[in-house]
Design an enzyme around this catalytic site. Structure first.
Site, PDB file in Angstrom:
ATOM      1  N   ASP A 177       1.556  -1.105  -0.068  1.00  0.00           N
ATOM      2  CA  ASP A 177      -0.248   0.194  -0.024  1.00  0.00           C
ATOM      3  C   ASP A 177       1.147   1.396   0.174  1.00  0.00           C
ATOM      4  OD1 ASP A 177      -2.521   1.687   0.355  1.00  0.00           O
ATOM      5  OD2 ASP A 177      -2.501   1.856   2.065  1.00  0.00           O
ATOM      6  N   ASN A 214      -1.700  13.215  -5.070  1.00  0.00           N
ATOM      7  CA  ASN A 214      -3.285  13.687  -6.439  1.00  0.00           C
ATOM      8  C   ASN A 214      -3.742  14.557  -6.182  1.00  0.00           C
ATOM      9  OD1 ASN A 214      -3.203  11.043  -8.275  1.00  0.00           O
ATOM     10  ND2 ASN A 214      -4.701  10.379  -6.848  1.00  0.00           N
ATOM     11  N   HIS A 273      -4.283  14.011 -10.899  1.00  0.00           N
ATOM     12  CA  HIS A 273      -4.418  12.752 -11.238  1.00  0.00           C
ATOM     13  C   HIS A 273      -3.752  12.111 -12.016  1.00  0.00           C
ATOM     14  CE1 HIS A 273      -7.690  12.173  -7.988  1.00  0.00           C
ATOM     15  NE2 HIS A 273      -7.574  13.429  -8.885  1.00  0.00           N
ATOM     16  N   ASP A 331      -0.776   8.815 -11.428  1.00  0.00           N
ATOM     17  CA  ASP A 331      -1.435   7.801 -12.745  1.00  0.00           C
ATOM     18  C   ASP A 331       0.302   7.303 -13.276  1.00  0.00           C
ATOM     19  OD1 ASP A 331      -3.672   7.919 -12.529  1.00  0.00           O
ATOM     20  OD2 ASP A 331      -4.826   8.786 -14.312  1.00  0.00           O
ATOM     21  N   GLU A 380      -4.040   2.507  -4.404  1.00  0.00           N
ATOM     22  CA  GLU A 380      -3.051   3.369  -4.608  1.00  0.00           C
ATOM     23  C   GLU A 380      -2.127   1.182  -3.700  1.00  0.00           C
ATOM     24  OE1 GLU A 380      -4.358   4.174  -0.753  1.00  0.00           O
ATOM     25  OE2 GLU A 380      -4.957   4.300  -3.047  1.00  0.00           O
TER      26      GLU A 380
END
Length: 172
Positions: free
Chosen positions: A101, A109, A114, A118, A144
């Site tokens: 994680d 973000n 974003h 990405d 994530e």
């Protein structure tokens, strides 16, 4: 030779997939129009079957692949874990599951957008995949979160690998 017959395998879009070639018939006769038409029909059916198999495989791959990272998705992971559990039950083969994680990803973000988030997820996926063995299985679990399934890996070896992965992600 006069008794040889070759017909292309052509898809409806015109792509040539290969050839069917027949020679030295049992009866030694030159193929007549009926034989040629039968082989052309058979070739068309073969080309259609190959095209459908390709399309099916593409859809199957999409159904098991995360569109952003190109890694396996949750559906593929569940199947892989099921297979590993079956191998363990049948043969006693060990396997380890690493849950990865990425901390504070929301801040990436929120701060950079974003699109940058990405790109970071893509980089993380590649960095993780590049550190794993060929028979290891890596999936994007969600957001994530990534999961690595490590067949034939005991707890001690997985702890060493997990630390190596953490360091790689921590310091690009």
């Amino acid at each position: 030779a006069d008794d040889m017959l070759t017909v292309p395998l052509v898809t409806l879009s015109g792509e040539v997939l290969g050839l069917i070639s027949l020679d030295e018939p049992y009866n030694g006769l030159v193929p007549d129009r009926a034989h040629i038409q039968a082989l052309e029909f058979f070739a068309d059916q073969c080309a259609t079957a190959v095209q459908h198999a390709r399309e099916f495989e593409a859809v199957r791959a999409q159904a098991h692949t995360d569109a952003l990272t190109g890694l396996a998705n949750r559906r593929a992971l569940i199947a892989a874990v099921g297979n590993a559990m079956e191998r363990h039950a049948q043969r006693g083969e060990p396997a380890t599951l690493l849950y990865i994680d990425i901390d504070h990803f929301k801040a990436v973000n929120d701060t950079y957008g974003h699109a940058q988030g990405d790109q970071l997820l893509q980089w993380i996926g590649t960095a993780l995949r590049d550190r794993l063995r060929k028979n290891d299985f890596l999936a994007r679990y969600g957001g994530e979160e990534f999961v690595a399934l490590l067949p034939d890996t005991d707890l001690d070896a997985s702890v060493v690998l997990a630390e190596s992965l953490r360091k790689r992600i921590e310091s690009p």
